[in-house]
Motif scaffolding. Structure first.
Motif, mmCIF file in Angstrom:
data_model
loop_
_atom_site.group_PDB
_atom_site.id
_atom_site.type_symbol
_atom_site.label_atom_id
_atom_site.label_comp_id
_atom_site.label_asym_id
_atom_site.label_seq_id
_atom_site.Cartn_x
_atom_site.Cartn_y
_atom_site.Cartn_z
ATOM 1 N N HIS A 1 41.033 45.460 26.652
ATOM 2 C CA HIS A 1 41.904 44.390 25.873
ATOM 3 C C HIS A 1 42.572 43.264 27.494
ATOM 4 C CE1 HIS A 1 41.471 46.025 21.765
ATOM 5 N NE2 HIS A 1 40.874 47.323 23.203
ATOM 6 N N VAL A 2 41.991 42.571 27.665
ATOM 7 C CA VAL A 2 42.065 41.848 29.064
ATOM 8 C C VAL A 2 43.673 40.974 28.476
ATOM 9 C CG1 VAL A 2 41.880 39.940 30.598
ATOM 10 C CG2 VAL A 2 40.615 41.468 29.539
ATOM 11 N N ASP A 3 44.546 41.083 29.274
ATOM 12 C CA ASP A 3 45.575 40.119 29.098
ATOM 13 C C ASP A 3 45.895 39.752 30.992
ATOM 14 O OD1 ASP A 3 48.271 39.165 29.007
ATOM 15 O OD2 ASP A 3 49.251 40.206 27.386
ATOM 16 N N THR A 4 46.298 38.751 31.127
ATOM 17 C CA THR A 4 46.113 37.399 32.264
ATOM 18 C C THR A 4 47.473 37.542 33.102
ATOM 19 O OG1 THR A 4 46.294 35.686 31.084
ATOM 20 C CG2 THR A 4 44.616 35.936 31.248
ATOM 21 N N THR A 5 48.147 38.137 31.838
ATOM 22 C CA THR A 5 50.009 38.144 32.832
ATOM 23 C C THR A 5 50.301 39.557 33.506
ATOM 24 O OG1 THR A 5 50.726 39.610 30.681
ATOM 25 C CG2 THR A 5 50.841 36.938 30.282
ATOM 26 N N HIS A 6 49.222 40.189 33.876
ATOM 27 C CA HIS A 6 49.293 41.473 34.639
ATOM 28 C C HIS A 6 47.336 41.739 35.089
ATOM 29 C CE1 HIS A 6 49.186 43.629 30.519
ATOM 30 N NE2 HIS A 6 48.485 44.513 31.121
ATOM 31 N N THR A 7 47.791 42.714 35.962
ATOM 32 C CA THR A 7 46.279 43.318 36.204
ATOM 33 C C THR A 7 46.185 44.778 35.158
ATOM 34 O OG1 THR A 7 47.342 43.801 38.456
ATOM 35 C CG2 THR A 7 45.081 44.985 38.137
ATOM 36 N N ASN A 8 44.745 44.147 34.916
ATOM 37 C CA ASN A 8 44.581 45.288 33.699
ATOM 38 C C ASN A 8 43.808 46.367 34.665
ATOM 39 O OD1 ASN A 8 43.940 44.128 31.540
ATOM 40 N ND2 ASN A 8 43.683 41.964 32.516
ATOM 41 N N VAL A 9 43.235 47.177 35.505
ATOM 42 C CA VAL A 9 42.185 48.093 36.215
ATOM 43 C C VAL A 9 43.290 48.044 37.593
ATOM 44 C CG1 VAL A 9 40.753 48.875 36.178
ATOM 45 C CG2 VAL A 9 40.554 48.154 34.039
ATOM 46 N N TYR A 10 43.495 48.794 38.104
ATOM 47 C CA TYR A 10 43.866 49.109 39.320
ATOM 48 C C TYR A 10 43.248 50.375 40.126
ATOM 49 C CZ TYR A 10 46.961 48.655 43.864
ATOM 50 O OH TYR A 10 47.519 48.261 44.683
ATOM 51 N N VAL A 11 42.453 50.013 40.921
ATOM 52 C CA VAL A 11 41.526 51.451 41.380
ATOM 53 C C VAL A 11 41.144 51.323 42.692
ATOM 54 C CG1 VAL A 11 40.676 51.997 38.792
ATOM 55 C CG2 VAL A 11 39.375 50.974 41.106
ATOM 56 N N ARG A 12 41.383 52.696 43.937
ATOM 57 C CA ARG A 12 41.280 52.643 45.253
ATOM 58 C C ARG A 12 39.572 52.551 45.099
ATOM 59 N NH1 ARG A 12 46.028 53.831 47.743
ATOM 60 N NH2 ARG A 12 47.296 55.397 46.469
ATOM 61 N N ASN A 13 39.067 53.035 44.379
ATOM 62 C CA ASN A 13 37.434 52.954 44.359
ATOM 63 C C ASN A 13 36.907 52.800 43.090
ATOM 64 O OD1 ASN A 13 37.225 53.531 47.463
ATOM 65 N ND2 ASN A 13 38.451 55.219 46.597
ATOM 66 N N LEU A 14 35.976 52.149 43.025
ATOM 67 C CA LEU A 14 34.892 51.659 41.790
ATOM 68 C C LEU A 14 33.817 51.957 41.893
ATOM 69 C CD1 LEU A 14 34.704 50.813 38.417
ATOM 70 C CD2 LEU A 14 35.142 48.807 39.477
ATOM 71 N N LEU A 15 33.668 52.619 41.517
ATOM 72 C CA LEU A 15 32.325 53.995 41.674
ATOM 73 C C LEU A 15 31.070 53.435 40.301
ATOM 74 C CD1 LEU A 15 33.673 57.108 43.613
ATOM 75 C CD2 LEU A 15 32.557 54.781 44.646
ATOM 76 N N ASN A 16 30.104 53.580 40.721
ATOM 77 C CA ASN A 16 28.706 53.622 39.566
ATOM 78 C C ASN A 16 27.393 54.238 40.319
ATOM 79 O OD1 ASN A 16 26.636 50.841 37.736
ATOM 80 N ND2 ASN A 16 26.792 52.975 37.870
ATOM 81 N N PRO A 17 28.394 55.279 40.821
ATOM 82 C CA PRO A 17 26.855 55.951 41.414
ATOM 83 C C PRO A 17 25.450 56.171 40.564
ATOM 84 C CG PRO A 17 28.325 57.979 40.527
ATOM 85 C CD PRO A 17 28.448 56.234 39.421
ATOM 86 N N GLY A 18 24.820 55.944 39.469
ATOM 87 C CA GLY A 18 24.267 56.747 39.508
ATOM 88 C C GLY A 18 23.124 55.322 39.193
ATOM 89 N N SER A 19 21.911 55.667 38.612
ATOM 90 C CA SER A 19 20.732 55.228 37.547
ATOM 91 C C SER A 19 20.808 54.105 36.448
ATOM 92 C CB SER A 19 19.326 55.906 38.289
ATOM 93 O OG SER A 19 19.569 56.719 37.203
ATOM 94 N N THR A 20 21.923 54.605 35.792
ATOM 95 C CA THR A 20 22.224 54.609 34.227
ATOM 96 C C THR A 20 22.907 53.661 34.025
ATOM 97 O OG1 THR A 20 20.830 56.422 33.480
ATOM 98 C CG2 THR A 20 22.300 54.936 31.827
ATOM 99 N N PRO A 21 23.051 51.654 33.808
ATOM 100 C CA PRO A 21 23.735 51.297 33.885
ATOM 101 C C PRO A 21 25.426 51.393 33.162
ATOM 102 C CG PRO A 21 21.702 49.940 33.567
ATOM 103 C CD PRO A 21 20.943 51.731 33.126
ATOM 104 N N THR A 22 26.443 50.357 33.707
ATOM 105 C CA THR A 22 27.278 51.047 33.282
ATOM 106 C C THR A 22 27.519 49.411 32.570
ATOM 107 O OG1 THR A 22 28.120 52.972 34.407
ATOM 108 C CG2 THR A 22 30.243 51.021 33.123
ATOM 109 N N THR A 23 28.818 49.892 30.715
ATOM 110 C CA THR A 23 28.927 48.200 30.674
ATOM 111 C C THR A 23 30.076 48.468 30.210
ATOM 112 O OG1 THR A 23 26.998 48.882 29.213
ATOM 113 C CG2 THR A 23 28.447 47.218 28.436
ATOM 114 N N ILE A 24 30.571 46.767 30.805
ATOM 115 C CA ILE A 24 32.075 47.386 30.586
ATOM 116 C C ILE A 24 32.490 45.627 29.280
ATOM 117 C CG2 ILE A 24 34.427 45.672 31.556
ATOM 118 C CD1 ILE A 24 33.616 46.681 34.228
ATOM 119 N N LYS A 25 33.089 46.265 28.551
ATOM 120 C CA LYS A 25 33.433 45.305 27.336
ATOM 121 C C LYS A 25 34.950 44.605 27.446
ATOM 122 C CE LYS A 25 29.930 47.456 24.346
ATOM 123 N NZ LYS A 25 29.857 47.991 23.086
#
Length: 234
Positions: free
Chosen positions: A204-228
């Motif tokens: 649930h995106v809110d432009t007034t703050h950071t929504n996801v803050y990570v050091r490493n964002l990984l998609n290591p497999g062959s199957t797609p990942t979906t961001i909704k």
């Protein structure tokens, strides 16, 4: 329940003399859970005195079919009600109890946190050579299930000793993570690793703050990942 606690090191006025390890497994027997609690604590150290045995506190919780719902969840909770430098206490071992909480969801299970998941909470102000705050962490692994939370916080804004990273990790292999507020944003540290394979991340995106803050964002497999994006505000 008011509190559901796994691996609770002593009380406020005493200390464990050996390692504290708790394992709760709702998967192996293939049962179904229906749990409602106010707070979940995994690997909690409430002691205010030093132990000369330097125990560590570790908790593992595995959830399969069914629903585990709490208002707040603390994965690795190095509480320490007093916040003094115990290295100056004569005769006391300087090493305090680091706390590690590991949560695993599988078999279509649902873990619902109405407010906040806190990963690797540290509140004392002892130096890291004494308290080993960098060894306190929370870890979440999701296989074919659902986790929903209001906010996911790393540490909680109290003690930012961050030697060699904190290992506050979220791993999703075939599951859905729903977050209505933010992941790893202030107050606190970023999540160390967010790894997603065949996963769905709902924000649930809110432009007034950071929504996801990570050091490493990984998609290591062959199957797609979906961001909704469920909602967009601002």
């Amino acid at each position: 329940m008011s509190n559901f606690t796994i691996a609770d090191d002593a009380g406020s006025s005493n200390a464990a003399s050996s390692n504290v390890k708790g394992v709760v497994d709702f998967v192996t027997r293939n049962g179904t859970v229906d749990i409602l609690a106010n707070d979940l604590y995994m690997a909690r150290d409430r002691s205010i005195i030093a132990s000369n045995q330097t125990p560590n506190v570790q908790a593992d919780l595995s959830i399969g079919r069914g629903t585990f719902e709490v208002n707040n969840a603390y994965l690795g909770y190095q509480e320490h009600e007093t916040k003094t430098d115990w290295t100056t206490i004569g005769g006391a071992d300087p090493y305090l109890n680091y706390c590690q909480g590991r949560l695993m969801i599988t078999n279509g299970g649902t873990f619902k946190v109405n407010d906040t998941i806190v990963m690797g909470y540290t509140s004392d102000t002892n130096p890291p050579s004494s308290a080993q705050q960098y060894n306190t962490y929370g870890q979440i692994t999701l296989y074919n299930g659902t986790i929903s939370a209001g906010t996911i916080v790393a540490d909680g804004g109290l003690n930012f000793h961050d030697i060699n990273g904190r290992r506050n990790n979220i791993t999703i292999e075939g599951g859905t993570l729903i977050v209505s507020n933010s992941i790893g944003a202030a107050p606190g540290l970023p999540i160390d690793n967010l790894s997603m394979n065949n996963a769905t991340l709902v924000l649930h995106v809110d432009t007034t703050h950071t929504n996801v803050y990570v050091r490493n964002l990984l998609n290591p497999g062959s199957t797609p990942t979906t961001i909704k994006l469920a909602t967009v505000s601002g």
